[in-house]
Design a protein around this motif. Sequence first.
Motif, PDB file in Angstrom:
ATOM      1  N   ALA A 228      34.896  26.144  70.627  1.00 56.06           N
ATOM      2  CA  ALA A 228      34.235  27.454  70.688  1.00 56.06           C
ATOM      3  C   ALA A 228      33.394  27.533  71.950  1.00 56.06           C
ATOM      4  O   ALA A 228      32.672  26.588  72.283  1.00 56.06           O
ATOM      5  CB  ALA A 228      33.358  27.666  69.451  1.00 56.06           C
ATOM      6  N   GLN A 229      33.491  28.646  72.662  1.00 58.05           N
ATOM      7  CA  GLN A 229      32.692  28.845  73.867  1.00 58.05           C
ATOM      8  C   GLN A 229      31.764  30.046  73.679  1.00 58.05           C
ATOM      9  O   GLN A 229      32.120  31.030  73.017  1.00 58.05           O
ATOM     10  CB  GLN A 229      33.587  29.020  75.085  1.00 58.05           C
ATOM     11  CG  GLN A 229      34.365  27.734  75.389  1.00 58.05           C
ATOM     12  CD  GLN A 229      35.012  27.750  76.757  1.00 58.05           C
ATOM     13  OE1 GLN A 229      36.120  28.228  76.908  1.00 58.05           O
ATOM     14  NE2 GLN A 229      34.305  27.211  77.758  1.00 58.05           N
ATOM     15  N   PHE A 230      30.576  29.947  74.294  1.00 60.94           N
ATOM     16  CA  PHE A 230      29.503  30.889  74.014  1.00 60.94           C
ATOM     17  C   PHE A 230      28.923  31.460  75.301  1.00 60.94           C
ATOM     18  O   PHE A 230      28.883  30.790  76.336  1.00 60.94           O
ATOM     19  CB  PHE A 230      28.387  30.179  73.236  1.00 60.94           C
ATOM     20  CG  PHE A 230      28.815  29.659  71.896  1.00 60.94           C
ATOM     21  CD1 PHE A 230      28.626  30.406  70.745  1.00 60.94           C
ATOM     22  CD2 PHE A 230      29.422  28.411  71.787  1.00 60.94           C
ATOM     23  CE1 PHE A 230      29.028  29.923  69.504  1.00 60.94           C
ATOM     24  CE2 PHE A 230      29.827  27.918  70.556  1.00 60.94           C
ATOM     25  CZ  PHE A 230      29.635  28.681  69.415  1.00 60.94           C
ATOM     26  N   PRO A 231      28.424  32.689  75.215  1.00 65.88           N
ATOM     27  CA  PRO A 231      27.829  33.325  76.400  1.00 65.88           C
ATOM     28  C   PRO A 231      26.413  32.850  76.682  1.00 65.88           C
ATOM     29  O   PRO A 231      25.863  33.148  77.745  1.00 65.88           O
ATOM     30  CB  PRO A 231      27.847  34.812  76.039  1.00 65.88           C
ATOM     31  CG  PRO A 231      27.733  34.828  74.543  1.00 65.88           C
ATOM     32  CD  PRO A 231      28.496  33.621  74.071  1.00 65.88           C
ATOM     33  N   SER A 232      25.800  32.118  75.732  1.00 65.49           N
ATOM     34  CA  SER A 232      24.432  31.633  75.939  1.00 65.49           C
ATOM     35  C   SER A 232      24.222  30.332  75.169  1.00 65.49           C
ATOM     36  O   SER A 232      24.923  30.044  74.191  1.00 65.49           O
ATOM     37  CB  SER A 232      23.409  32.676  75.469  1.00 65.49           C
ATOM     38  OG  SER A 232      23.439  32.782  74.042  1.00 65.49           O
ATOM     39  N   LEU A 233      23.234  29.551  75.625  1.00 60.84           N
ATOM     40  CA  LEU A 233      22.880  28.324  74.916  1.00 60.84           C
ATOM     41  C   LEU A 233      22.306  28.639  73.539  1.00 60.84           C
ATOM     42  O   LEU A 233      22.537  27.899  72.578  1.00 60.84           O
ATOM     43  CB  LEU A 233      21.853  27.533  75.732  1.00 60.84           C
ATOM     44  CG  LEU A 233      22.381  26.849  76.987  1.00 60.84           C
ATOM     45  CD1 LEU A 233      21.223  26.378  77.852  1.00 60.84           C
ATOM     46  CD2 LEU A 233      23.266  25.669  76.603  1.00 60.84           C
ATOM     47  N   THR A 234      21.575  29.733  73.454  1.00 56.77           N
ATOM     48  CA  THR A 234      20.986  30.119  72.169  1.00 56.77           C
ATOM     49  C   THR A 234      22.077  30.367  71.131  1.00 56.77           C
ATOM     50  O   THR A 234      21.959  29.947  69.974  1.00 56.77           O
ATOM     51  CB  THR A 234      20.108  31.367  72.333  1.00 56.77           C
ATOM     52  OG1 THR A 234      19.054  31.072  73.260  1.00 56.77           O
ATOM     53  CG2 THR A 234      19.509  31.789  71.003  1.00 56.77           C
ATOM     54  N   ALA A 235      23.151  31.043  71.539  1.00 54.03           N
ATOM     55  CA  ALA A 235      24.249  31.316  70.612  1.00 54.03           C
ATOM     56  C   ALA A 235      24.904  30.018  70.152  1.00 54.03           C
ATOM     57  O   ALA A 235      25.225  29.861  68.961  1.00 54.03           O
ATOM     58  CB  ALA A 235      25.280  32.225  71.278  1.00 54.03           C
ATOM     59  N   ALA A 236      25.088  29.069  71.060  1.00 58.58           N
ATOM     60  CA  ALA A 236      25.660  27.783  70.674  1.00 58.58           C
ATOM     61  C   ALA A 236      24.741  27.040  69.719  1.00 58.58           C
ATOM     62  O   ALA A 236      25.188  26.434  68.733  1.00 58.58           O
ATOM     63  CB  ALA A 236      25.925  26.938  71.916  1.00 58.58           C
ATOM     64  N   GLY A 237      23.431  27.082  70.003  1.00 55.74           N
ATOM     65  CA  GLY A 237      22.468  26.457  69.091  1.00 55.74           C
ATOM     66  C   GLY A 237      22.469  27.107  67.724  1.00 55.74           C
ATOM     67  O   GLY A 237      22.354  26.418  66.702  1.00 55.74           O
ATOM     68  N   ASP A 238      22.607  28.425  67.685  1.00 56.28           N
ATOM     69  CA  ASP A 238      22.687  29.129  66.399  1.00 56.28           C
ATOM     70  C   ASP A 238      23.927  28.688  65.617  1.00 56.28           C
ATOM     71  O   ASP A 238      23.887  28.564  64.383  1.00 56.28           O
ATOM     72  CB  ASP A 238      22.732  30.644  66.631  1.00 56.28           C
ATOM     73  CG  ASP A 238      21.401  31.200  67.116  1.00 56.28           C
ATOM     74  OD1 ASP A 238      20.381  30.493  66.994  1.00 56.28           O
ATOM     75  OD2 ASP A 238      21.398  32.333  67.645  1.00 56.28           O
ATOM     76  N   ALA A 239      25.030  28.447  66.334  1.00 61.49           N
ATOM     77  CA  ALA A 239      26.256  28.005  65.668  1.00 61.49           C
ATOM     78  C   ALA A 239      26.071  26.616  65.064  1.00 61.49           C
ATOM     79  O   ALA A 239      26.506  26.362  63.933  1.00 61.49           O
ATOM     80  CB  ALA A 239      27.419  28.002  66.656  1.00 61.49           C
ATOM     81  N   VAL A 240      25.434  25.708  65.805  1.00 65.64           N
ATOM     82  CA  VAL A 240      25.168  24.366  65.274  1.00 65.64           C
ATOM     83  C   VAL A 240      24.309  24.465  64.016  1.00 65.64           C
ATOM     84  O   VAL A 240      24.596  23.827  62.992  1.00 65.64           O
ATOM     85  CB  VAL A 240      24.472  23.492  66.339  1.00 65.64           C
ATOM     86  CG1 VAL A 240      24.015  22.171  65.727  1.00 65.64           C
ATOM     87  CG2 VAL A 240      25.409  23.231  67.512  1.00 65.64           C
ATOM     88  N   ALA A 241      23.259  25.274  64.080  1.00 68.09           N
ATOM     89  CA  ALA A 241      22.380  25.438  62.919  1.00 68.09           C
ATOM     90  C   ALA A 241      23.128  26.049  61.738  1.00 68.09           C
ATOM     91  O   ALA A 241      22.907  25.665  60.582  1.00 68.09           O
ATOM     92  CB  ALA A 241      21.184  26.311  63.302  1.00 68.09           C
ATOM     93  N   ALA A 242      24.022  26.979  62.016  1.00 68.71           N
ATOM     94  CA  ALA A 242      24.784  27.618  60.942  1.00 68.71           C
ATOM     95  C   ALA A 242      25.733  26.638  60.275  1.00 68.71           C
ATOM     96  O   ALA A 242      25.868  26.623  59.040  1.00 68.71           O
ATOM     97  CB  ALA A 242      25.564  28.811  61.507  1.00 68.71           C
TER      98      ALA A 242
END
Length: 467
Positions: A228-242
């Motif tokens: 999965a690729q993300f437009p921001s680090l925050t979005a990637a971090g949210d995915a890990v948390a989810a």
Amino acid sequence: MSPDTTQLLRELRDRLPADTLLTDPDALAAHSRDAAPFSTPGVPAAVALPRTAEQVEEVMRSAYAHGVPVVPQGARTGLAGAANAVDGCVVLSTLRMDRIGAVDPANRLVRCEPGVITKRLNDAVAGHGLVYPPDPASWETCTIGGNIATGAGGICCVKYGVTADYVLGLDVVLPDGRRMRTGRDTPKGVAGYDLTRLFVGSEGTLGVVVGATLALRPARHAPLALLAQFPSLTAAGDAVAAVTGAGHLPSALELLDRATSQAVAEYGHALLRPDSAATLIVESDAPDPAPELAAMKALCEGAGADQVVAADTAEESQRIIEARRLVSPALGAFAAALGGRPTAFVEDVAVPPSELPKFVATIEDIARRHRLRIFTLGHAGDGNLHPTVVFDESDPDEVHRARTAYDDIMAAGLALGGTTTGEHGIGTLKREWLGRELDAVSLQLHRGIKRLFDPRQLLNPGKVVEA
């Protein structure tokens, strides 16, 4: 060479097989250091290559009697300087102690010597339907003894844990040559202090491991993976948390930052887009991985992923996992294109997983401030990242900036509630930082433990803590 060292070498030649002791300059140079940068090794007086625990006892007992330091070594793949020689020492390499004992499927354990290559151990137990889960990146070359000494981790730690979780017992030769056994063969046991855990991660400063009893697990199911690729680090971090918050147990949850994603894409991996701010590689080895992978795919999309590729077959999974394996050659190609004497320094800092986006953003800022290329990758599921600083060793100013960036990254990790090392160890490289991470009482106890085991400060001196 001091008179004591000369006498020691004479005694060891008399007591050990002829090919056990090496003193030629090429052998001494080859065994002088591990893979850590920013650390100057000493010049050893000799290299001992014992084949048995009894020969290790002889080396340790004789060196102790003559006051000559001993530095244990495995495959020298370590990245913290823990296996670096000190001047006038005897380097004690355990590489020739590479026997694997009988695999015990009923009790799910195996006994082996410290020189066994990690992958070779896994191959040996696979025929019994079992696996030794810890999988350091260097598992094709690193040894079990080195893994125990550093408390090594790996990609699958997010689900299966680290080396310490699989060491049931140890055979150890102490600095004065005495031999002891720690632990037990039973899954449970709380008799006395847990000396096994004390030796794991002690980086060869308390004793020399000459045998290990290791726990095994049933063989893993064939995994499926997604990218999965993300437009921001925050979005990637949210995915890990989810993913973790939903109760999923991925067998890998890896993060590549913008620079690393771009490097791997430019190296030729077709699935990666080079313009993404972050990439996650997620793997499931559940008995039926497809539903779990589909659920984690949905969570990534819900967090804002703008590209998700999920595998349906083992072959497609291999293509995805290959993106993680291509990081080293991709960074090597980038470094080679720089000219000069390029080197890549792999850092090792762990922060709470919830702080990953902030930490990676801070590292990117550090790279800009010091005019360096820093590629951050690592184990997002447990917060253990490996910022990799690429610099030219022939440029003194760039070396200085790289060293300063290294310190800034360490400070940033501690400020976020993290630790200066998740799996590489302290060695010589991070000894100063250990003093910043531990409180005064804890540091005092560390020094007291070192004095108890090694009152003469002869075993791997100058590593981890000074007593």
